[in-house]
Design a protein around this motif. Structure first.
Motif, short mmCIF file in Angstrom:
data_model
loop_
_atom_site.label_atom_id
_atom_site.label_comp_id
_atom_site.label_asym_id
_atom_site.label_seq_id
_atom_site.Cartn_x
_atom_site.Cartn_y
_atom_site.Cartn_z
N CYS A 121 21.24 -0.22 -2.84
CA CYS A 121 22.30 -1.28 -3.29
C CYS A 121 22.16 -2.32 -1.68
O CYS A 121 21.97 -3.44 -1.97
CB CYS A 121 24.19 -1.43 -2.91
N MET A 124 18.77 -3.82 -1.06
CA MET A 124 18.79 -4.58 -2.60
C MET A 124 18.81 -6.24 -2.06
O MET A 124 18.42 -7.29 -2.73
CB MET A 124 19.60 -4.57 -3.72
N PHE A 125 19.93 -6.28 -1.34
CA PHE A 125 20.45 -7.53 -0.10
C PHE A 125 19.72 -7.97 0.81
O PHE A 125 19.41 -9.09 0.87
CB PHE A 125 22.05 -7.44 -0.39
N ASN A 185 16.63 -7.10 1.06
CA ASN A 185 14.76 -7.43 1.10
C ASN A 185 14.93 -8.61 -0.34
O ASN A 185 14.20 -8.50 -1.08
CB ASN A 185 14.45 -6.17 -0.06
N PHE A 186 15.96 -9.03 -1.19
CA PHE A 186 16.36 -10.07 -2.12
C PHE A 186 15.63 -11.22 -1.69
O PHE A 186 15.20 -11.39 -2.86
CB PHE A 186 17.98 -10.22 -1.76
N ASP A 187 15.19 -11.98 -1.57
CA ASP A 187 14.55 -12.92 -0.78
C ASP A 187 12.75 -12.95 -1.35
O ASP A 187 11.73 -13.49 -1.18
CB ASP A 187 14.71 -13.89 0.46
N LYS A 216 11.99 -10.61 -4.99
CA LYS A 216 13.64 -11.30 -5.83
C LYS A 216 13.05 -10.76 -7.39
O LYS A 216 13.39 -9.87 -8.55
CB LYS A 216 13.52 -12.28 -6.14
N ILE A 222 13.60 -6.93 -8.19
CA ILE A 222 15.20 -7.13 -8.07
C ILE A 222 15.52 -7.15 -9.59
O ILE A 222 16.48 -6.25 -10.13
CB ILE A 222 16.17 -7.29 -7.07
N LYS A 223 14.87 -8.46 -10.26
CA LYS A 223 15.39 -8.56 -11.42
C LYS A 223 15.06 -7.57 -12.51
O LYS A 223 15.99 -7.18 -13.35
CB LYS A 223 15.16 -10.26 -11.45
N GLN A 225 19.95 -14.80 -8.37
CA GLN A 225 21.23 -15.98 -7.06
C GLN A 225 21.54 -14.92 -6.08
O GLN A 225 22.55 -14.74 -6.83
CB GLN A 225 20.65 -16.91 -7.36
N MET A 226 22.09 -15.53 -4.85
CA MET A 226 22.21 -14.54 -4.22
C MET A 226 23.39 -16.14 -3.01
O MET A 226 22.68 -16.95 -3.08
CB MET A 226 21.27 -13.51 -3.21
N ILE A 264 25.55 -10.82 -6.65
CA ILE A 264 24.63 -11.18 -6.90
C ILE A 264 24.77 -11.66 -8.76
O ILE A 264 25.65 -11.12 -9.37
CB ILE A 264 23.28 -9.90 -7.21
#
Length: 514
Positions: free
Chosen positions: A341, A344-345, A347-349, A352, A355-356, A408-409, A426
């Protein structure tokens, strides 16, 4: 009051509220955050700033720390609205500042702020509209809306002072050590705490625990942070915890932050080989200060004192976590869904799309555990007469392609850029649309991670399936889904973890079973 007494009273005492601190005492603990710079910049632009949050969030502390800017720009100040019985006078003052282009800063807790807004709406609807715009645009998912009006809002509930990039905790630990060290009369336990917490490796382990607490994305006020550190240092001086060293104190106490840390106590991390060695006193090397002088296998525990031996084992394992050069390896034993978790935050950008696809795959698994489909989100339908019993069958005849979905975050608006902020959810929406929306908070994401690891769906709390099912239904209601290829209808047995497919090909029905 000595510096030590001042530190002690930060734990669950009135000293943790800056309203009760003198300017000298505020100076002892003052470590600049990025919010001060934002406030000073806004005052320089003539903004009317509403500084909101809960008691102990540091509103008064911030106002006192930007006093030079307040004086420079001759700003109107209201530091405490708790004692105000009527709102008419302060609303008139706000209107006057607005009309005279005079900067202002008003510190107000959440409930009084709601009441204040009601009065502003009646007397000055234009100002109220600017408050609403500022509040709605403070946190954004995409393009930031510029703050074009005179009103700004800084909600300290959105600030997370455990932000790893800020290192506020490291600075506070150093400040506490310096203040306590000024007093020459210390007992041996406090001396031990000061020595240990001055060691970089020990401090890193303390900060790692704080970061794990931060991963829960709860809001911890400045009073929680100051109180927790106060207790870690000085619990050994309190009657109920007399002689307790920092490595046990950090997992005790009733402070909100300390309670969040308790779930990460290393005694819950099972390592059979290590545990056996610690019980038998076989680990003599690698201690940063000193090895334990007594071990749980000591002959004095052979006469049935099992509880005392277990208590000693817990103390030693905690000491190992902080004070052995290999103690950091225990962090690797924390539940994998926590690390997943957090990653995920972080490395979000950069990840992406990946993660999706992971989220889509996990949502599909929520209805059909054997599904590995990450390219399409299936529209699942379940039925049951008793909501307390998990649905045993899920059916899907439609889906939406992953490329038609977006995640989106949240982040602070550009005009709040720099505030210490950690995203706590998210959202998933159709691409280019704001609705329908599936909000995936920390618990939801960890649940999906657990499903991906094979956790039984019938043991999950029902709210996550219900939220996902509602989102899927809304996607279909809005005409965003398509029939499966060949008219395929998927019938999923959730209890037995297999599926049957009915499809039409060349004008004939076909059947498949996995």
């Amino acid at each position: 009051m000595s510096k030590l007494d001042f530190i002690k009273k930060l734990y669950n005492g009135k000293n943790c509220y800056s309203d009760h601190m003198s300017d000298e005492e505020l100076g002892l603990l003052h470590i600049t955050s990025k919010v001060e710079g934002l406030i000073e910049e806004m005052l320089g632009k003539g903004k009317i700033i509403f500084l909101t949050g809960n008691p102990g969030d540091g509103k008064t502390f911030l106002i006192k720390s930007v006093n030079s800017a307040i004086q420079k720009y001759k700003a109107y100040v209201e530091k405490d609205m708790n004692n105000i019985t009527g709102y008419e006078a302060i609303v008139n003052d706000i209107i006057a500042c607005y009309q005279e282009h005079r900067p202002a800063i008003i510190a107000v807790n959440e409930y009084p702020f709601i009441q204040l807004c009601k009065h502003i709406k009646k007397q000055a609807p234009d100002i109220y509209k600017e408050i609403v715009v500022a509040k709605k645009s403070a946190i954004t998912y995409s393009i930031s809306t510029p703050l074009s009006g005179r009103v700004a809002l800084i909600d300290l509930n959105e600030r997370n002072l455990l932000d790893a990039d800020r290192n506020l905790l490291g600075e506070l630990i150093d400040r506490f050590i310096a203040l306590i060290s000024e007093d020459t009369q210390h007992n041996k336990y406090l001396e031990y705490n000061l020595k240990a917490l001055s060691i970089p490796e020990v401090k890193v382990q303390v900060l790692s625990l704080m970061q794990l607490a931060a991963s829960e994305c709860e809001h911890f006020a400045i009073r929680d942070i100051l109180g927790a550190l106060s207790f870690v240092f000085t619990a050994c001086l309190m009657e109920d915890y007399e002689g307790q060293k920092y490595y046990s104190a950090i997992f005790s106490g009733s402070n909100q932050l300390l309670q969040a840390i308790q779930q990460f106590d290393p005694i819950y991390l099972s390592s059979p080989s290590l545990d056996e060695q610690l019980w038998n006193g076989e680990i003599k090397e690698g201690w940063l200060i000193e090895a334990p002088s007594k071990w749980p296998n000591d002959p004095e525990f052979e006469d049935g004192e099992v509880d005392d031996a277990v208590s000693l084992f817990k103390e030693i394992k905690r000491q190992y976590y902080f004070e052995n050069i290999h103690g950091h390896k225990l962090l690797l034993l924390q539940p994998s869904e926590i690390k997943k978790c957090t990653d995920m935050f972080v490395n979000f950008d950069s990840q992406k799309k990946k993660i999706k696809e992971r989220l889509i795959k996990s949502i599909n698994k929520l209805f059909l555990p054997s599904s590995d489909d990450k390219k399409s989100l299936h529209i699942w339908t379940t039925h049951r007469y008793d909501m307390s019993i998990p649905a045993t069958v899920a059916v899907s005849s439609k889906s939406i392609d992953a490329s038609e979905l977006d995640i989106q975050m949240p982040r602070p608006a550009d005009w709040l850029m720099g505030i210490e902020y950690i995203p706590n959810h998210i959202i998933m929406t159709p691409k280019g649309k704001s609705e329908p929306v599936l909000r995936l908070d920390i618990d939801f994401i960890r649940t999906l991670n657990a499903i991906e690891e094979g956790y039984p769906i019938n043991l999950l709390a029902p709210q996550y399936e219900q939220a996902a099912a509602m989102f899927l239904q809304q996607l279909d209601d809005n005409g965003l889904t398509e029939e499966n290829d060949d008219g395929e209808v998927i019938i999923a047995s959730r209890r037995k973890n297999y599926k049957k497919s009915v499809y039409i090909q060349d004008g004939q029905y076909g059947f498949e079973e996995d």
